[in-house]
Design an enzyme around this catalytic site. Structure first.
Site, PDB file in Angstrom:
ATOM      1  CB  CYS A 192      79.457  50.269  68.380  1.00 16.20           C
ATOM      2  SG  CYS A 192      81.003  49.430  67.958  1.00 16.20           S
TER       3      CYS A 192
ATOM      4  CB  CYS B 287      82.221  52.313  67.207  1.00 18.15           C
ATOM      5  SG  CYS B 287      81.742  50.714  66.221  1.00 18.15           S
ATOM      6  CG  ASP B 288      80.500  55.390  69.321  1.00 18.03           C
ATOM      7  OD1 ASP B 288      81.270  55.982  68.309  1.00 18.03           O
ATOM      8  OD2 ASP B 288      79.417  55.226  69.128  1.00 18.03           O
TER       9      ASP B 288
END
Length: 314
Positions: free
Chosen positions: A138, A141-142
């Protein structure tokens, strides 16, 4: 009551990720004691994420496992019950719905499905060991953690191109590794990535090993050229695997309407084709797959379940 079945519950929730636990919190506060059935790893995929920095309310970020533990304790505070086990069969053709854990049968007047979706991985020995430590599925997300670093995106579809474009905002260099010599992504997404000077491509190439450890994270990959079989080491700080997800919906095939990829189809946010059965989170969301969107849909599913029970006159 069918033999070997528990007395009917008002609400039963399958899954204990952010969607399931949020549904449990709302259901528990509106009526007594929903039951959550979870697998061996309560909390879902977030429990393997080291730091979450985009969940509202946590200015300094929060460990994924800690976030899910807090949600679980909050659900318990309002009376939610938890049972660990693997669901082996469901019967949704009549109410109360029936769910089996082996030989044990549970009945419920409403069912909220939050069984999530599993990322497709490369099948390498240490990819789960390094998940959250340089291996990700993701970019949203990261991606922030890879400012001015070199990263690799594996895949050739729309998701891979979207991940690469997003990562290019932060990373110094993004390399797309694709096992074929052409992309499956839509032409607009192909053009966007190919026009980005920070993104380069390695065609006819597969990742055969990930170099790194839990302490220092990922520091490189082993790549194999599919045209001649030659292998080489490739330095990078992270690898984003973007080859798709598989919704955990096999139990419901033939009973609930799904799309061609197996995601549960819903209307009015979380309603399935069967009244009283609701779906929330990644199990019905192939597009966003975020903790906050899963939690939001879990809230909606619980509120819809409450309204459904109210309309039954209970």
């Amino acid at each position: 009551m069918p033999a070997n079945c528990q007395n009917p519950l008002e609400t039963l929730i399958l899954g204990s990720g952010p969607a399931g636990l949020t549904a449990a919190i709302y259901a528990a506060r509106s009526r007594c004691c929903p039951l959550v059935i979870h697998g061996r790893q309560p909390g879902g995929q977030l429990t393997t994420t080291t730091v979450i920095e985009n969940y509202p309310g946590f200015v300094e970020g929060i460990d994924g496992n800690e976030l899910m533990q807090r949600m679980q304790e909050q659900a318990k505070r309002f009376g939610t019950q938890f049972v660990e086990g693997e669901v082996t069969r469901v019967e949704l053709t009549k109410t109360p719905f029936r769910i089996w854990l082996g030989e044990e049968c549970y009945q419920s007047k409403t069912l909220i499905i939050t069984s999530g979706a599993s990322p497709k991985m490369l099948g390498l020995d240490n990819e789960w060991e390094l998940y959250g430590r340089g291996v990700s599925v993701c970019a949203t997300c990261d991606g922030f953690f890879y400012k001015e670093k070199d990263v690799v995106v594996v895949g050739g579809g729309d998701t891979a191109m979207e991940e690469a474009s997003f990562l290019a905002r932060f990373a110094r260099k993004v390399t797309v590794v694709h096992r074929r010599d052409e992309l499956r992504a839509s032409p607009p997404l192909q053009k966007r990535t190919m026009d980005n000077k920070k993104i380069s491509f390695r065609w006819n190439t597969e990742v055969v090993a990930i170099h790194g450890d839990k302490q220092q994270g990922v520091h490189g990959l082993r790549l194999r050229d599919n045209t001649n079989g030659e292998e080489e080491d490739f330095a990078c700080h992270g690898v984003f695997i973007a080859i798709g997800h598989t919704p955990n919906t096999d139990l419901f095939k033939g009973q609930l309407h799904m799309d061609q990829d197996g995601y549960i189809l819903t209307k009015n946010a979380c309603e399935t084709n069967i009244p009283g059965v609701f779906a929330a989170g990644d199990v019905q969301d192939p597009n966003f797959r975020q903790a906050i969107t899963a939690a939001g849909s879990g809230c909606m599913a619980a509120m819809l379940a409450e309204r459904y029970l109210d309309n039954l006159g209970e």
